[in-house]
Design a protein around this motif. Structure first.
Motif, PDB file in Angstrom:
ATOM      1  N   LEU A  37      65.325   6.661  75.240  1.00  0.00           N
ATOM      2  CA  LEU A  37      65.350   7.484  74.024  1.00  0.00           C
ATOM      3  C   LEU A  37      66.652   8.289  73.959  1.00  0.00           C
ATOM      4  CD1 LEU A  37      63.744   8.443  71.545  1.00  0.00           C
ATOM      5  CD2 LEU A  37      62.837  10.279  72.956  1.00  0.00           C
ATOM      6  N   ILE A  48      76.613  14.123  63.201  1.00  0.00           N
ATOM      7  CA  ILE A  48      75.843  15.363  63.309  1.00  0.00           C
ATOM      8  C   ILE A  48      75.625  16.013  61.937  1.00  0.00           C
ATOM      9  CG2 ILE A  48      76.128  17.754  64.108  1.00  0.00           C
ATOM     10  CD1 ILE A  48      77.030  16.580  66.765  1.00  0.00           C
ATOM     11  N   LEU A  49      76.551  15.802  61.034  1.00  0.00           N
ATOM     12  CA  LEU A  49      76.431  16.451  59.722  1.00  0.00           C
ATOM     13  C   LEU A  49      75.300  15.854  58.890  1.00  0.00           C
ATOM     14  CD1 LEU A  49      80.164  16.857  58.681  1.00  0.00           C
ATOM     15  CD2 LEU A  49      78.633  18.562  59.646  1.00  0.00           C
ATOM     16  N   LYS A  50      75.054  14.576  59.061  1.00  0.00           N
ATOM     17  CA  LYS A  50      74.108  13.896  58.176  1.00  0.00           C
ATOM     18  C   LYS A  50      72.732  13.708  58.784  1.00  0.00           C
ATOM     19  CE  LYS A  50      77.096  10.616  56.129  1.00  0.00           C
ATOM     20  NZ  LYS A  50      77.131   9.219  55.778  1.00  0.00           N
ATOM     21  N   SER A  51      72.615  13.886  60.075  1.00  0.00           N
ATOM     22  CA  SER A  51      71.353  13.552  60.721  1.00  0.00           C
ATOM     23  C   SER A  51      71.044  14.540  61.842  1.00  0.00           C
ATOM     24  CB  SER A  51      71.477  12.116  61.252  1.00  0.00           C
ATOM     25  OG  SER A  51      70.735  11.957  62.400  1.00  0.00           O
ATOM     26  N   SER A  52      69.750  14.646  62.161  1.00  0.00           N
ATOM     27  CA  SER A  52      69.348  15.556  63.251  1.00  0.00           C
ATOM     28  C   SER A  52      68.930  14.781  64.497  1.00  0.00           C
ATOM     29  CB  SER A  52      68.183  16.426  62.793  1.00  0.00           C
ATOM     30  OG  SER A  52      68.593  17.249  61.741  1.00  0.00           O
ATOM     31  N   VAL A  53      69.284  13.514  64.535  1.00  0.00           N
ATOM     32  CA  VAL A  53      68.888  12.711  65.695  1.00  0.00           C
ATOM     33  C   VAL A  53      69.510  13.266  66.980  1.00  0.00           C
ATOM     34  CG1 VAL A  53      69.057  10.396  66.703  1.00  0.00           C
ATOM     35  CG2 VAL A  53      68.409  10.661  64.329  1.00  0.00           C
ATOM     36  N   VAL A  55      69.439  16.136  67.910  1.00  0.00           N
ATOM     37  CA  VAL A  55      68.484  17.101  68.486  1.00  0.00           C
ATOM     38  C   VAL A  55      67.529  16.356  69.439  1.00  0.00           C
ATOM     39  CG1 VAL A  55      66.672  18.769  67.948  1.00  0.00           C
ATOM     40  CG2 VAL A  55      68.641  18.564  66.459  1.00  0.00           C
ATOM     41  N   VAL A  56      67.170  15.130  69.059  1.00  0.00           N
ATOM     42  CA  VAL A  56      66.333  14.312  69.947  1.00  0.00           C
ATOM     43  C   VAL A  56      67.103  14.020  71.234  1.00  0.00           C
ATOM     44  CG1 VAL A  56      65.080  12.132  70.176  1.00  0.00           C
ATOM     45  CG2 VAL A  56      65.197  13.259  67.961  1.00  0.00           C
TER      46      VAL A  56
ATOM     47  N   LEU B 151      62.330   9.917  65.967  1.00  0.00           N
ATOM     48  CA  LEU B 151      63.703   9.502  65.622  1.00  0.00           C
ATOM     49  C   LEU B 151      63.828   9.347  64.113  1.00  0.00           C
ATOM     50  CD1 LEU B 151      64.892   6.764  68.139  1.00  0.00           C
ATOM     51  CD2 LEU B 151      65.953   8.927  67.669  1.00  0.00           C
ATOM     52  N   GLY B 154      64.104  12.572  62.106  1.00  0.00           N
ATOM     53  CA  GLY B 154      65.373  13.301  62.152  1.00  0.00           C
ATOM     54  C   GLY B 154      66.540  12.540  61.575  1.00  0.00           C
ATOM     55  N   TYR B 155      66.328  11.254  61.249  1.00  0.00           N
ATOM     56  CA  TYR B 155      67.483  10.435  60.880  1.00  0.00           C
ATOM     57  C   TYR B 155      68.177  10.938  59.613  1.00  0.00           C
ATOM     58  CZ  TYR B 155      70.510   6.484  60.259  1.00  0.00           C
ATOM     59  OH  TYR B 155      71.622   5.700  60.112  1.00  0.00           O
ATOM     60  N   ASN B 156      67.396  11.394  58.656  1.00  0.00           N
ATOM     61  CA  ASN B 156      68.020  11.868  57.412  1.00  0.00           C
ATOM     62  C   ASN B 156      67.789  13.358  57.201  1.00  0.00           C
ATOM     63  OD1 ASN B 156      69.445   9.776  56.361  1.00  0.00           O
ATOM     64  ND2 ASN B 156      67.671   8.832  55.400  1.00  0.00           N
ATOM     65  N   THR B 157      67.582  14.082  58.276  1.00  0.00           N
ATOM     66  CA  THR B 157      67.354  15.525  58.162  1.00  0.00           C
ATOM     67  C   THR B 157      68.643  16.274  58.451  1.00  0.00           C
ATOM     68  OG1 THR B 157      65.101  15.212  58.896  1.00  0.00           O
ATOM     69  CG2 THR B 157      65.964  17.425  59.066  1.00  0.00           C
ATOM     70  N   PHE B 158      69.104  17.020  57.473  1.00  0.00           N
ATOM     71  CA  PHE B 158      70.287  17.845  57.720  1.00  0.00           C
ATOM     72  C   PHE B 158      70.135  19.182  56.996  1.00  0.00           C
ATOM     73  CE2 PHE B 158      71.057  14.712  54.440  1.00  0.00           C
ATOM     74  CZ  PHE B 158      71.459  15.483  53.365  1.00  0.00           C
ATOM     75  N   ARG B 163      66.996  21.698  60.040  1.00  0.00           N
ATOM     76  CA  ARG B 163      67.253  21.326  61.428  1.00  0.00           C
ATOM     77  C   ARG B 163      66.493  22.239  62.398  1.00  0.00           C
ATOM     78  NH1 ARG B 163      73.270  19.810  61.972  1.00  0.00           N
ATOM     79  NH2 ARG B 163      72.518  17.941  60.938  1.00  0.00           N
ATOM     80  N   TYR B 166      62.938  21.253  62.340  1.00  0.00           N
ATOM     81  CA  TYR B 166      62.820  19.967  63.028  1.00  0.00           C
ATOM     82  C   TYR B 166      62.816  20.173  64.547  1.00  0.00           C
ATOM     83  CZ  TYR B 166      63.989  15.279  64.632  1.00  0.00           C
ATOM     84  OH  TYR B 166      63.975  14.080  65.295  1.00  0.00           O
TER      85      TYR B 166
END
Lengths: 453, 722
Positions: A37, A48-53, A55-56, B151, B154-158, B163, B166
């Motif tokens: 993961l 980083i600007l478009k997604s919060s992945v 954070v995972v 996953l 969070g993929y389209n969360t900004f 955030r 999230y």
């Protein structure tokens, strides 16, 4: 060149296998999952600007790191003793108890006992000369790198499946607890349990320490797998052999009454016919017909490579040992290992378990030992009424050996394991041909044919 | 299959449902998520189970794969490139729903790993043929599904607030997963809580660190990494030694009333520094240029229209002709081509918003797909481009440079050299138009080449070497050198990028390929600087009135000194492969535009809905007939093991029960069937059937199946119907 390549492969697999084992023991499935993961989220979360992945990624990395650190805070000081059964059988799950003594003053929680198998790496000779069944059908890459052969040999040598406790250990300091362990033997022979470990997972269950447990080495004999034979073979008739009254462990009268005769010194007191003595005034004893038990031979051909066919041959031999009535007969097991062996069991001699133990330790000797086996049979054939010879395959030397046996033993049953792809020669018409891929089914079919005929 | 499933890692009850709701909250699919969560968690309350076996799981996997393939196809049609294709990640929980439901409602606790690999299945079959023992590993999909769901969430969360929520939700879900996945007797709450506090703090620190690092890098923390947004910054190939290779792919298609070749601008830059052109804002000069959204109207007739001024919404009713553009936007915010005198953009499909900068660069916002729009020109003075002016900082202070960025040459060597060249050419004494002509004349002897060989050594720069020594280069050299030379001659200039529209296809369609990409400069001629009073609101909200120099009275003209031969060198006739690729791309884009148009969208969605509904109905129909009960999962003959097929005799039981009444408990089958109801003809068949049934049932003899089935059928014919 080929030897050099094999040597290199053996060396590298030994080295990498060790690291693989260490990783597999220390990293738990959840640990592998969190690692994957972290990598996936690192790749997907770059923007980083478009997604919060990301954070995972941060959370999984933090979880991974804290788990890795906290696992080093866990320790255990355990002394354990196993209460193993005397014997086990291949494929049958074994449950036994382990008494664990916590020699630390602290309470031990969330700990799981397990037994590590001995080093399953095959020797260079085994690796070089024991092709995996069906290896010739693998693709060139597999045939070059022989990884599947290595895996298969390891599987063969490991001896048992995952061997762990059914429940977590929770024991106070300086106290004792009992836990159940279970495993399933996968290979016949003598298993030695010498490496018990206690698994100490971190609070999140990603990693674990595998602390050594102080325990003595315990042996366990694993008997071969056996099949139900049904009414497959009815062997011979009784003849005059030892194993009758002399060897019988039954006391009292056996056999039919023959006549009375005068007492001779040495006659057992229980044979005295008191009424006749009283009538005639001289001691008279009753004489009975001696009881004779049939003696059967079970010949196991141990030539040929290690493999599934040989193992099935041993299983078939074990099945006959279990099926033959040793209360009313004697069985001689004849085979060659490092030397010629003749092991006898039956009424008054030994229990059949002795034969099964002998079969548990039988090894394919990998050399042409049919001459030795022939000599062994020649020495003992006169005592055998009937004989079952089991061959893991069929070729010209075995055919010659079988024809020689036919000339020596009246009733000879040939059992051949193999199919069209493995037999080098057509088997004799009267031989029982068992398919090593499904022996149970072959035996069932033979039984049905027998019933119809 | 082995008993490994007894030790499988399974998510605790409600975790998957919670994760799916979490996904729904962050992706605006709350209703879908609620339905999914109820379906997933329903297994704990519903008594329904199915015996799927390897084949059933395989079908569920194929269904998931079909879903993935369908979604990827749609995303591919959107022409969003690799990044666009990754959009399927957002739908992972839906795509893997068939698999997780199959597992949740299947009799087995887990799914055989061979389901996911045809190679593994082949290997297992091969091993079985060879008589090798095969131990198929079982996989419980609960935790992988949980990972996919978080996953996807969070993929389209900004956005900072989203955030933060999230992160908080993620920590709660992960804590629940880690704590409850452990066996109950192995849980240590205190130790776990303490460790998880560390995890939370550490992950917060890592997240903050990552954001800070990303910001630092994008601000130029590492050399040459400042912003990758080409609409704000253009890194040229000046000073690089290589052969320029441009894509032959179609970027845009343009329908223009003009038949002769012309330039179509996409970006404009005003500050040159060390081979890079930047788009700097005059109103707050520390930052990059600021984009302002174009006006939109709430009138239904103005739907899909974006105007530079609120008065221009009717332009499409008065103007006679318009340019039309169609192409793929691979980025969320990317520059788009517009005409020079643009006033209104209409019929914009798949575009959420259009923004334009003061320098004239326009960008489509939230347009991750193929877009289509018409551009209407205004007959007034072009308002697309602002005239040059002295910069004001964000704090509202006048720049120390009295000149606007359009006149600055930051490098001293270049400043001196271009000033000398300007004097040598006598530009200072000429009118602006003559200056332009003289510059054209100067570059006339230059050669266009795609093989760049200029490597500068101090004190010279690549641009100086090009201008004074090598005299051969790419269009970026020509445009940059022209811009700086004109600046040295006192004409404000900008660097412009875009396409040269010259390849004309049928139907008045211009094809704008990668190889048509071009750079030129814009010169502000006949303008004069004058001091103008400007009002400016700074960062703190304070409004200031500032006197600054603003150039007025001039006009922007295109100056393209690149030799005309560049078009022959860069744009050979398309090969048959390129023609085929063009045809395919057009088809794809046209289909996408057709599909997403207002008139077609409704019934396209209806067709998709019908297909989906039929598929669901078919699945429901198939499942309805094979449903088992959780409490009696093995049908009435429960003594059979999981992998045993019931005897054909079982199908006879309803007939027998209707004849003899229900079989009393504790009565052996054979005893029960010793009844006078059977005729003399039936009894021998029944006896034989029973014998075979017992052999099948207790001796596991499967070879009697065929004979037994025949006998059962014979008996059925003689027995009265149920």
């Amino acid at each position: 060149m080929k030897n050099l390549w094999l040597r290199f492969l053996h060396w590298s697999y030994c080295r990498t296998g060790r690291w693989g084992w260490i990783a597999a023991r220390r990293i738990r499935p959840l640990g592998w999952g969190v690692s994957v993961l972290a990598v996936v989220s690192a790749v997907l979360g770059t923007d980083i600007l478009k997604s919060s992945v990301f954070v995972v990624f941060a959370t999984s990395t933090a979880l991974w790191s804290i788990s890795f650190i906290t696992v080093f805070f866990r320790s255990a000081k355990i002394f354990a003793s196993r209460e193993l059964p005397q014997v086990a059988s291949v494929g049958e799950e074994v449950h036994f108890t382990v008494t664990a003594q916590n020699r630390s003053k602290h309470r031990l929680r969330a700990a799981l006992l397990e037994e590590w198998p001995p080093n399953p790496n095959p020797t260079l000779e085994e690796f070089s000369h024991s092709p995996e069944p069906g290896e010739e059908q693998r693709n060139p890459v597999d045939r070059t790198f022989l990884f599947y052969r290595w895996m298969w040999l390891q599987e063969q040598k490991r001896g048992f499946t995952d061997f762990e406790a059914t429940e977590y250990l929770d024991v106070e300091g300086n106290a004792t607890a009992k836990v159940q362990l279970r495993f399933t033997p996968t290979q016949r022979g003598l298993l030695r349990f010498s490496e018990m470990r206690v698994r100490l997972p971190d609070p999140f269950g990603l990693f674990q320490r595998c602390a050594r447990v102080q325990a003595e080495t315990d042996p366990l004999i694993v008997l071969p797998k056996r099949y139900p034979l049904g009414d497959l073979l009815h062997l011979g008739q009784s003849r005059l052999h030892l194993g009758g009254d002399i060897a019988s462990n039954r006391t009292g009268q056996t056999g039919d009454f023959l006549h009375l005769r005068d007492y001779r010194p040495g006659d057992p007191i229980r044979s005295l016919d008191w009424k006749s003595w009283a009538r005639t005034g001289t001691p008279v004893v009753r004489e009975y017909e001696d009881s004779f038990f049939p003696r059967f031979g079970l010949i196991l051909d141990t030539t040929g490579p290690v493999g599934a066919i040989f193992e099935e041959a041993v299983s078939v031999a074990a099945s006959f040992v279990s099926a033959l009535d040793t209360e009313e007969s004697l069985i001689d097991l004849l085979f060659i290992r490092d030397q010629a062996y003749r092991v006898t069991a039956g009424r008054g001699v030994a229990k059949p378990i002795r034969l099964l133990e002998a079969l548990a330790s039988v090894q394919a000797n990998g050399r042409d030992s049919l001459e030795d086996l022939s000599a062994l049979c020649k020495r003992h054939h006169k005592q055998l009424e009937a004989c079952i010879a089991i061959f893991p395959g069929w070729n010209a030397p075995r055919a010659a050996f079988a024809s020689q046996l036919r000339s020596q033993i009246e009733e000879l049953h040939l059992i051949i394991l193999g199919d069209e792809s493995t037999l080098e020669l057509n088997p004799p018409a009267d031989a029982l041909l068992l398919n090593p891929k499904n022996v149970a089914l072959s035996l069932q079919q033979l039984n049905r044919q027998l019933a119809r005929s | 299959m082995n008993d490994a499933h007894l030790r499988l890692l399974k998510p605790p009850r409600l975790l998957l449902g919670g994760a799916v709701l979490f996904w729904g909250a962050f992706t605006d699919h709350a209703l879908t998520a609620l339905a999914m969560a109820l379906l997933i968690e329903g297994r704990h309350w519903l008594d329904w189970r199915w015996r799927f076996g390897a084949t059933g799981y395989n079908r569920a996997w194929v269904l998931s794969l079909l879903g993935i393939a369908g979604l990827l196809t749609m995303l591919w049609l959107n022409a969003g490139g690799i990044v666009g294709l990754l959009g399927f990640i957002e739908w992972l929980p839906v795509l893997f729903l068939p698999l997780i439901l199959a597992q949740q409602y299947g009799e087995e606790e887990a799914i055989p790993a061979t389901v996911f690999s045809a190679v593994a299945r082949h290997r297992v079959k091969k091993a079985e043929r060879l008589g090798k023992p095969v131990d198929i590993p079982m996989v419980h999909l609960g935790l992988p599904y949980f990972a996919f769901t978080i996953l996807a969430s969070g993929y389209n969360t900004f956005g900072q607030r989203e955030r933060l929520f999230y992160f908080a939700g993620l920590l709660i879900l992960v804590a629940c997963a880690c704590y409850f996945v452990t066996r109950q007797n192995a849980r240590r709450p205190l130790f776990f809580t303490l460790a998880f506090i560390f995890v939370s703090l550490f992950s917060a620190a890592i997240s903050t660190g990552l954001v800070a690092t990303y910001t630092w890098i994008s601000k130029g923390g590492i050399y040459n990494t400042r912003s990758q947004n080409q609409s704000l910054l253009r890194t040229t190939n000046i000073g690089k030694i290589k052969e320029i290779k441009q894509s032959r792919r179609l970027y845009w298609r343009m329908w223009s009333p003009r038949s002769q070749p012309h330039l179509v601008m996409t970006g404009s830059y005003n500050l040159y520094f060390k081979t890079r052109w930047e788009s700097r804002d005059s109103e707050g000069f520390e930052g990059f240029d600021i984009f302002d959204a174009l006006s939109v109207s709430n009138e239904p007739k103005n739907e899909g229209e974006f105007a530079l001024d609120a008065t221009l919404f009717d332009l499409n009713e008065t103007a006679s002709s318009a340019l039309r553009f169609r192409g793929a936007i691979k980025d969320n915010r990317k520059e788009i081509p517009l005409s020079e005198y643009v006033g209104l953009i209409s019929d914009a499909q798949e575009v959420d918003d259009i923004e334009i900068s003061r320098l004239g660069t326009a960008a489509a916002v939230n347009a991750d797909s193929v877009i289509d729009y018409r551009v209407w020109d205004t007959l007034q003075t072009p308002i697309r481009a602002e005239s040059p002016r002295q910069s004001i900082s964000r704090q509202g202070e006048l720049s120390s440079y009295s000149q606007p960025p359009e006149l600055r040459i930051p490098d001293d060597d270049e400043q001196i050299a271009f000033a000398q060249l300007s004097r040598r050419l006598g530009l200072h004494t000429m009118s602006d138009r003559d200056k332009i002509r003289a510059v054209y004349d100067y570059f006339r002897d230059f050669r266009y080449t795609k093989n760049l060989t200029i490597r500068a050594q101090a004190p010279s720069t690549p641009l100086l070497k090009f201008t004074t020594e090598v005299k051969a280069g790419h269009c970026e050299y020509f445009a940059s050198a022209t811009a700086l030379l004109l600046r040295a001659a006192g004409i404000p200039t900008r660097y412009a990028t875009g396409f040269s529209a010259r390849e004309k296809a049928s139907g008045g369609e211009f094809l704008l390929r990668g190889t048509h990409g071009h750079a030129w400069c814009l010169a502000y001629i006949n303008g004069q600087p004058e001091v103008v009073q400007s009002t400016f609101t700074n960062d703190t909200g304070e409004t200031k009135t500032i006197d600054r120099i603003v150039w007025t009275g001039g006009e922007w003209i295109e100056v393209d000194t690149t030799p005309a031969s560049w078009s022959q060198i860069d744009s050979p006739d398309p090969t048959w492969q390129e023609k085929w690729a063009d045809w395919w791309q057009r088809l794809r884009e046209d289909f996408q535009i057709w599909r997403s148009s207002e008139s077609n969208r409704g019934w396209v969605n209806l067709v998709l809905l019908i297909i989906g509904g039929l598929l669901l109905a078919f699945i429901a129909f198939r499942l309805a007939g094979t449903r088992l009960r959780k409490t009696h999962p093995h049908t009435p003959q429960s003594l059979y093991g999981h992998d045993q097929e019931p005897s054909p005799f079982v199908s006879l039981m309803p007939r027998l029960e209707s004849l003899l009444g229900p079989r009393p408990p504790g009565i052996a089958l054979r005893t029960w069937l010793k009844a006078p109801e059977f005729t003399e003809e039936q009894q021998p068949i029944l006896h034989e059937t029973l014998a075979l049934h017992e052999s099948y049932r207790f001796n596991q003899d499967r070879h009697v199946t065929e004979q037994l089935t025949q006998l059962v059928e014979r008996l059925k014919q003689t027995l009265p119907p149920k």
